[in-house]
Design an enzyme around this catalytic site. Structure first.
Site, mmCIF file in Angstrom:
data_model
loop_
_atom_site.group_PDB
_atom_site.id
_atom_site.type_symbol
_atom_site.label_atom_id
_atom_site.label_comp_id
_atom_site.label_asym_id
_atom_site.label_seq_id
_atom_site.Cartn_x
_atom_site.Cartn_y
_atom_site.Cartn_z
ATOM 1 N N SER A 1 1.493 -29.739 37.271
ATOM 2 C CA SER A 1 2.696 -30.358 36.704
ATOM 3 C C SER A 1 3.812 -29.339 36.536
ATOM 4 O O SER A 1 4.991 -29.650 36.754
ATOM 5 C CB SER A 1 2.362 -31.007 35.359
ATOM 6 O OG SER A 1 1.922 -30.030 34.421
ATOM 7 N N ARG B 1 7.002 -30.344 39.139
ATOM 8 C CA ARG B 1 8.218 -30.857 38.500
ATOM 9 C C ARG B 1 9.445 -30.112 39.021
ATOM 10 O O ARG B 1 10.454 -30.723 39.405
ATOM 11 C CB ARG B 1 8.122 -30.703 36.987
ATOM 12 C CG ARG B 1 9.361 -31.207 36.242
ATOM 13 C CD ARG B 1 9.267 -30.944 34.758
ATOM 14 N NE ARG B 1 8.234 -31.755 34.122
ATOM 15 C CZ ARG B 1 7.048 -31.297 33.744
ATOM 16 N NH1 ARG B 1 6.732 -30.028 33.948
ATOM 17 N NH2 ARG B 1 6.165 -32.093 33.175
ATOM 18 N N ASN C 1 12.285 -31.782 41.876
ATOM 19 C CA ASN C 1 13.708 -31.919 41.559
ATOM 20 C C ASN C 1 14.588 -31.149 42.530
ATOM 21 O O ASN C 1 15.631 -31.653 42.972
ATOM 22 C CB ASN C 1 13.967 -31.446 40.128
ATOM 23 C CG ASN C 1 13.632 -32.498 39.095
ATOM 24 O OD1 ASN C 1 14.429 -33.378 38.802
ATOM 25 N ND2 ASN C 1 12.431 -32.414 38.550
#
Length: 276
Positions: free
Chosen positions: A206, A210, A214
């Site tokens: 994670s 993440r 993005n």
């Protein structure tokens, strides 16, 4: 590049800008490859960041600070305050603070490479003999995963240092559900270990995905919005408006993702000091 772009379809144009400069490790066609562009840009930005702080440190004064000194002191105070609010385990925040500052600045610099015009970068790198070159290291999952794994190893190292090797292993197999009665202990060991294994695996995944997701999505949206101008003269104003609007919004994403990555670094290392 300009001559080449006239023959590229939109899909080929986007694929060209999303292709890494790779070099195989060992024999040609081997499994392992290195994304040379991500490695070069990461190292250059790392040294630039260190050089900037060294330059500021050499010019520090106890009197009226210069603008650059005031800016760095403000940023350092902000990070130090965040660390002290989250990390309450003795004086180890003296290590975690500089670590968080280093990670935050490095990720911010790598994210900010997304502001460079893709075609200008491609034109420069092609003249240097590199047909493919991606200047945003954090849009490469290998970079973000390497950063996340480094934090993960520090987290485990702190956990072993604080709890001892025996305490760390005991927590892996005996927490958070306990061992129960003796006859159920083997099953509880398996359940506890499986639960902790999921937690330990999910943290670096994670943490890295993440940031990667993005920044990768930001690259694609930039390319798609500017490619809209190729649809015709009437589409040019929409492409410009969309590109400018996304650029302004992307400034927030670049800052926010660097902040989140830094904060998760502090949180994960802080969690390593806690017992279930």
């Amino acid at each position: 590049m300009a001559a080449e772009q006239t023959t590229l379809t939109p899909a080929e144009y986007i694929a060209h800008h999303l292709t890494f400069l790779t070099e195989p490790v060992g024999q040609q066609g081997g499994f392992w490859t290195i994304n040379v562009d991500s490695l070069i840009v990461s190292l250059v930005l790392g040294f630039l960041g260190l050089g900037f702080f060294y330059w500021v440190a050499k010019g520090t004064t106890t009197g009226v600070p210069t603008r650059r000194q005031a800016l760095v002191e403000m940023f350092f105070s902000f990070v130090d305050r965040e660390v002290k609010d989250i990390f309450t385990h003795g004086d180890r925040h003296r290590f975690v603070g500089p670590l968080a500052l280093t990670v935050g600045v490095w990720v911010l610099l790598m994210n900010a490479m997304d502001f460079l015009p893709a075609d200008v970068v491609a034109w420069v790198t092609e003249h240097l003999g590199m047909h493919h070159f991606r200047p945003v290291p954090t849009a490469d999952v290998n970079t973000t995963f390497a950063l996340a794994v480094s934090v993960w190893l520090l987290m485990i190292g702190f956990a072993i240092k604080v709890k001892g090797a025996g305490g760390f292993i005991h927590e892996l197999f005996c927490s958070p559900f306990g061992t129960g009665p003796i006859w159920a202990a083997p099953l509880m060991f398996v359940l506890n270990f499986a639960f902790n294994l999921v937690e330990y695996i999910s943290k670096p995944l994670s943490h890295s995905l993440r940031l990667f997701g993005n920044m990768y999505a930001g690259e694609i949206l930039y390319l798609l919005l500017w490619m809209l101008a190729s649809a015709g003269l009437a589409a040019v104003p929409f492409a410009i408006l969309g590109g400018v609007a996304w650029s302004i919004f992307h400034v927030l994403i670049v800052l926010l993702q660097a902040y989140i990555f830094m904060m998760l670094t502090i949180v994960y290392i802080s969690m390593a000091h806690e017992s279930h």
